[in-house]
Design an enzyme around this catalytic site. Structure first.
Site, short mmCIF file in Angstrom:
data_model
loop_
_atom_site.label_atom_id
_atom_site.label_comp_id
_atom_site.label_asym_id
_atom_site.label_seq_id
_atom_site.Cartn_x
_atom_site.Cartn_y
_atom_site.Cartn_z
N TYR A 157 -2.56 21.64 12.60
CA TYR A 157 -2.17 20.94 13.50
C TYR A 157 -3.20 19.27 13.20
O TYR A 157 -2.77 18.27 13.32
CB TYR A 157 -2.80 21.09 14.62
CG TYR A 157 -3.13 20.23 16.44
CD1 TYR A 157 -1.52 21.12 16.46
CD2 TYR A 157 -4.00 20.21 16.69
CE1 TYR A 157 -1.24 20.40 17.67
CE2 TYR A 157 -3.79 19.68 18.73
CZ TYR A 157 -2.68 19.93 18.35
OH TYR A 157 -2.50 19.31 19.99
P1 NAD Z 1 2.90 24.14 25.59
O1 NAD Z 1 3.14 25.11 25.04
O2 NAD Z 1 3.02 23.87 27.39
O3 NAD Z 1 3.85 22.64 26.01
C1 NAD Z 1 4.86 22.52 24.29
C2 NAD Z 1 6.22 21.99 24.19
O4 NAD Z 1 6.42 21.66 23.35
C3 NAD Z 1 7.02 23.34 25.29
O5 NAD Z 1 7.91 22.84 26.20
C4 NAD Z 1 7.93 24.05 23.76
O6 NAD Z 1 9.01 24.62 24.36
C5 NAD Z 1 8.25 22.88 23.48
N1 NAD Z 1 8.31 22.58 21.31
C6 NAD Z 1 7.60 23.58 21.48
N2 NAD Z 1 8.56 23.31 19.68
C7 NAD Z 1 9.78 22.64 20.20
C8 NAD Z 1 10.55 22.60 19.21
N3 NAD Z 1 11.35 22.80 17.85
N4 NAD Z 1 11.25 21.63 19.98
C9 NAD Z 1 11.28 20.62 21.22
N5 NAD Z 1 10.62 21.27 21.81
C10 NAD Z 1 9.23 22.45 20.91
O7 NAD Z 1 1.34 22.91 25.13
P2 NAD Z 1 1.15 21.01 25.46
O8 NAD Z 1 -0.63 21.31 25.38
O9 NAD Z 1 1.84 21.06 27.10
O10 NAD Z 1 2.06 20.89 24.79
C11 NAD Z 1 2.38 19.68 24.55
C12 NAD Z 1 2.06 19.06 23.64
O11 NAD Z 1 0.31 18.20 24.14
C13 NAD Z 1 1.79 19.40 22.25
O12 NAD Z 1 2.52 18.05 21.49
C14 NAD Z 1 0.62 19.25 22.32
O13 NAD Z 1 -0.09 18.87 20.71
C15 NAD Z 1 -0.53 18.08 23.15
N6 NAD Z 1 -1.59 18.33 23.03
C16 NAD Z 1 -2.17 19.46 23.83
C17 NAD Z 1 -3.40 19.90 24.25
C18 NAD Z 1 -4.05 20.98 24.70
O14 NAD Z 1 -4.92 20.93 25.06
N7 NAD Z 1 -3.20 21.46 25.65
C19 NAD Z 1 -4.07 18.39 23.56
C20 NAD Z 1 -3.64 17.55 22.54
C21 NAD Z 1 -2.41 17.82 22.76
#
Ligand code: NAD
Length: 289
Positions: A157
């Site tokens: 990641y």
């Molecule tokens: P989440 O799992 O709720 O959302 C992820 C989204 O990406 C979902 O809608 C999922 O369907 C979609 N997805 C997954 N694979 C995919 C693909 N192949 N094509 C298109 N869509 C796809 O998680 P989140 O926390 O909302 O994550 C969103 C972003 O935020 C990510 O890039 C994640 O790395 C980043 N992020 C999250 C956190 C956290 O703590 N939640 C922290 C830092 C960064």
């Protein structure tokens, strides 16, 4: 009459992507919401109304991303797309020496190559092509605090998010001539379903390795940290600022643990190595054989 600005958000079915769709709609924007399932498309339309157009957009599927681009182009007419939010992502964990190589490939395919695909398809609509009305759009990339520092056992990641930092910086420099700005948001723990998915990782596949107890410890630690994370609307607000501020920040760090983030940025790396490995039980004296 002024036309409402529009943004395309990848991965809008849940978490940060969904919160951003909701936030932008409240601000009077139109949202093209990238989803992968018809049920999610229906749910978003039902919940967020006419201002949202769900588009099928699995970022690993080149034909589908292109078709999403065609759909957005048609809906926009000659209007410029005001924003692309490269948000889709997954978190792959596992000790590097034992990680199936395909897991690393999948991590990079979704979190990095997928953002490249989306950026290539949507950049003309943001204003790299001529003949669009309205000022050039912007790209907001969802990176992470893992874009600056790699936690052991979640390195796939961190690799993807370090790549996202380079991607953001390089793309910004390549798009400057078009007036298209590119910025990154760097969240720490945010309370979204991504953490529930972490619970789905089966540590048993690493049962015969020297890392198993550290993995179990890390998983418990991460899942509880995630559940105590900031609400996703905080990230949505930062994304909105990235899309609309006259001079947006290049990196916006958002974390419930600002002291920890600050320490990671100022402590010498060798000292951080010792603190983290001690916490997880990855020091030489933790080897049981
Ligand atoms: P989440 O799992 O709720 O959302 C992820 C989204 O990406 C979902 O809608 C999922 O369907 C979609 N997805 C997954 N694979 C995919 C693909 N192949 N094509 C298109 N869509 C796809 O998680 P989140 O926390 O909302 O994550 C969103 C972003 O935020 C990510 O890039 C994640 O790395 C980043 N992020 C999250 C956190 C956290 O703590 N939640 C922290 C830092 C960064």
């Amino acid at each position: 009459m002024s036309v409402s600005p529009s943004a395309m958000i990848t991965g809008a079915s849940t978490g940060i992507g969904y919160a951003t769709a909701e936030f932008l709609v409240e601000k009077g924007w139109n949202v093209f919401a990238g989803v992968r399932q018809q049920a999610d498309a229906d749910r978003l339309k039902e919940a967020l109304g006419e201002a949202v157009l769900p588009v099928m957009c699995d970022v690993t599927d080149a034909a589908q991303v292109k078709a999403a681009g065609d759909q957005v182009r048609e809906a926009l007419g000659d209007q410029t797309l005001a924003g692309l939010v490269n948000n889709a992502g997954v978190a792959v964990a596992g000790p590097l020496l034992h990680l199936p190589v395909e897991d690393m490939q999948r991590q990079l395919e979704i979190n990095v190559t997928g953002q490249l695909r989306a950026s290539q398809v949507f950049a003309p609509l943001l204003g790299t092509e001529t003949g669009r009305s309205g000022k050039p759009g912007r790209i907001v990339n969802i990176s992470s605090v893992a874009g600056f520092s790699a936690m052991p056992l979640v390195t796939p990641y961190a690799c993807s998010k370090h790549a996202m930092e380079a991607f953001t910086q390089g793309l910004r420099r390549e798009l400057l001539m078009y007036g298209i700005d590119v910025v990154a948001i760097n969240p720490g723990p945010i309370a979204t379903p991504i953490w529930d998915k972490a619970e789905e990782l089966d540590p048993n596949q690493y049962a015969d390795t020297d890392y198993i107890s550290a993995i179990e410890r890390l998983m418990g630690f991460m899942v509880s940290r995630g559940k105590k994370g900031l609400p996703p609307v905080k990230v949505a607000e930062a994304i909105y600022a990235g899309l609309t501020d006259a001079k947006p920040k290049l990196n916006t760090v958002l974390t419930p643990e600002p002291l920890q983030s600050w320490l990671l940025s100022v402590l010498p790396s060798r000292m951080t190595d010792r603190i983290i490995t001690k916490q997880l039980g990855l020091t030489p004296d933790s080897l049981t054989r």
